[in-house]
Write a protein that holds these residues in place. Structure first.
Motif, short mmCIF file in Angstrom:
data_model
loop_
_atom_site.label_atom_id
_atom_site.label_comp_id
_atom_site.label_asym_id
_atom_site.label_seq_id
_atom_site.Cartn_x
_atom_site.Cartn_y
_atom_site.Cartn_z
N TYR A 123 -1.60 71.67 -46.33
CA TYR A 123 -1.17 72.90 -47.00
C TYR A 123 -1.04 74.03 -45.97
N PRO A 124 -0.07 73.91 -45.07
CA PRO A 124 0.05 74.88 -43.96
C PRO A 124 0.46 76.28 -44.40
N ASP A 125 1.06 76.41 -45.59
CA ASP A 125 1.59 77.70 -46.02
C ASP A 125 0.76 78.36 -47.11
N TRP A 126 -0.39 77.81 -47.44
CA TRP A 126 -1.17 78.32 -48.57
C TRP A 126 -1.48 79.81 -48.43
N ASP A 127 -1.78 80.26 -47.23
CA ASP A 127 -2.16 81.65 -47.02
C ASP A 127 -0.97 82.56 -46.73
N GLU A 128 0.23 82.03 -46.76
CA GLU A 128 1.41 82.81 -46.39
C GLU A 128 2.10 83.39 -47.62
N ARG A 129 2.61 84.60 -47.47
CA ARG A 129 3.47 85.19 -48.50
C ARG A 129 4.83 84.51 -48.46
N TRP A 130 5.54 84.58 -49.59
CA TRP A 130 6.86 83.96 -49.62
C TRP A 130 7.76 84.53 -48.54
N SER A 131 7.62 85.82 -48.25
CA SER A 131 8.49 86.46 -47.26
C SER A 131 8.28 85.92 -45.85
N SER A 132 7.15 85.24 -45.63
CA SER A 132 6.85 84.71 -44.29
C SER A 132 7.17 83.22 -44.16
N ILE A 133 7.65 82.61 -45.25
CA ILE A 133 7.91 81.18 -45.25
C ILE A 133 9.41 80.94 -45.17
N ASP A 134 9.83 80.13 -44.18
CA ASP A 134 11.25 79.87 -43.96
C ASP A 134 11.78 78.74 -44.84
N ARG A 135 10.91 77.86 -45.32
CA ARG A 135 11.37 76.69 -46.07
C ARG A 135 11.71 77.06 -47.51
N GLU A 136 12.41 76.16 -48.18
CA GLU A 136 12.77 76.36 -49.58
C GLU A 136 11.50 76.48 -50.44
N ARG A 137 11.51 77.44 -51.35
CA ARG A 137 10.34 77.63 -52.20
C ARG A 137 10.04 76.39 -53.03
N SER A 138 11.07 75.72 -53.51
CA SER A 138 10.85 74.54 -54.34
C SER A 138 10.13 73.45 -53.57
N VAL A 139 10.43 73.33 -52.29
CA VAL A 139 9.77 72.33 -51.44
C VAL A 139 8.30 72.69 -51.27
N ARG A 141 6.46 74.59 -53.24
CA ARG A 141 5.77 74.43 -54.52
C ARG A 141 5.42 72.97 -54.78
N ASP A 142 6.35 72.07 -54.49
CA ASP A 142 6.08 70.64 -54.68
C ASP A 142 4.94 70.20 -53.76
N GLU A 143 4.95 70.69 -52.55
CA GLU A 143 3.93 70.32 -51.56
C GLU A 143 2.55 70.82 -51.99
N GLU A 144 2.50 72.00 -52.60
CA GLU A 144 1.22 72.61 -52.95
C GLU A 144 0.74 72.24 -54.35
N TYR A 145 1.52 71.48 -55.07
CA TYR A 145 1.23 71.21 -56.48
C TYR A 145 -0.13 70.55 -56.70
N ILE A 146 -0.47 69.56 -55.89
CA ILE A 146 -1.75 68.86 -56.08
C ILE A 146 -2.92 69.82 -55.93
N LEU A 147 -2.83 70.70 -54.96
CA LEU A 147 -3.92 71.66 -54.77
C LEU A 147 -3.94 72.68 -55.90
N GLU A 148 -2.77 73.11 -56.37
CA GLU A 148 -2.74 74.03 -57.51
C GLU A 148 -3.42 73.40 -58.73
N ARG A 149 -3.22 72.10 -58.93
CA ARG A 149 -3.89 71.41 -60.04
C ARG A 149 -5.41 71.42 -59.86
N ARG A 150 -5.87 71.21 -58.63
CA ARG A 150 -7.31 71.23 -58.37
C ARG A 150 -7.89 72.61 -58.63
N VAL A 151 -7.15 73.64 -58.24
CA VAL A 151 -7.60 75.01 -58.48
C VAL A 151 -7.66 75.28 -59.98
N SER A 152 -6.64 74.85 -60.72
CA SER A 152 -6.64 75.03 -62.17
C SER A 152 -7.84 74.35 -62.80
#
Length: 244
Positions: A123-139, A141-152
């Motif tokens: 999860y290299p971008d977890w602490d980054e704001r969207w404005s600091s991330i060059d990759r597609e947001r959908s990508v 979000r998919d990458e972070e989904y498992i961790l978001e589920r754990r947080v939920s």
């Protein structure tokens, strides 16, 4: 000073006991919906299962929060709780996930999970704001989904209480005063530990020293002094709070 703080902590938790009785018990986000009769504005207190006060069996508060403290803000109490809750089962792409960039509580819990299990590379971008991330947001979000589920899953199991305090949005509102003084009272930063934290508390893995030392999922106000007069305000709001 130590005895005065202990007395204030005892009064604070006694008021939470009264509040719990008034609203018919704590709630968990996993059982809550926006159709419940939530007050428009208020302050909430999350408690930690398995974390009890040193001298009693009361669950310890580990997160204090409010909303709409900027002038002109229209965010409701449920709006803020829903941000912490995340997405529901009806979300087609990411059911039971969430958006931690819209909830500092979710962000901090995710950070601690990453630190505890050494998941930085996942999860290299977890602490980054969207404005600091060059990759597609959908990508991302998919990458972070498992961790978001754990947080939920973690946050939805935390019992919580709330008080009805419907004043106008402002940094000097009663809600802001109640929030910051409660945090300062409960925090163990720069204080002799009165309410020790269990070694297994997830927040001990936080990268934030304020969270590790305070024993709260809060960063702001943890090193401030509190005004014990806020307890009178809390008592008034408890008396004004009804079950949803």
């Amino acid at each position: 000073m130590r005895m005065a703080r202990q007395d204030d902590l005892d009064r604070f938790y006694g008021l939470l006991d009264n509040l719990e009785e008034r609203v018919g018990g704590t709630r968990k986000l996993k059982h809550c919906t926006g159709y419940m009769n939530w007050p428009d504005r208020g302050v909430y207190f999350f408690l930690e299962p398995g974390e009890t006060r040193e001298s009693t069996e009361q669950l310890r508060v580990t997160r204090v929060g409010t909303h709409a403290v900027s002038e002109g803000s229209s965010t409701s109490l449920w709006d803020r709780l829903k941000q912490h809750y995340g997405t529901g089962s009806g979300s087609s792409n990411h059911p039971h996930g969430g958006a931690h960039r819209g909830s500092v509580y979710r962000k901090r819990v995710g950070e601690a999970i990453i630190e505890k299990h050494d998941l930085h590379d996942d999860y290299p971008d977890w602490d980054e704001r969207w404005s600091s991330i060059d990759r597609e947001r959908s990508v991302v979000r998919d990458e972070e989904y498992i961790l978001e589920r754990r947080v939920s899953a973690y946050i939805r199991e935390q019992p919580f209480l709330w008080v009805n305090l419907d004043d106008e949005p402002s940094a000097d509102s009663d809600r802001a005063i109640l929030e910051r003084n409660a945090i300062a009272l409960l925090s163990n930063v720069d204080e002799h530990s009165i309410s020790p934290r269990e070694n297994g508390w997830l927040g001990r893995h936080s990268q934030s020293p304020e969270i590790r030392e305070s024993g709260l999922w809060n960063v702001n106000h943890v090193a401030e002094r509190y005004d014990s007069g806020f307890l009178d305000l809390l008592e008034e709001t408890v008396d004004d709070t009804s079950p949803p």
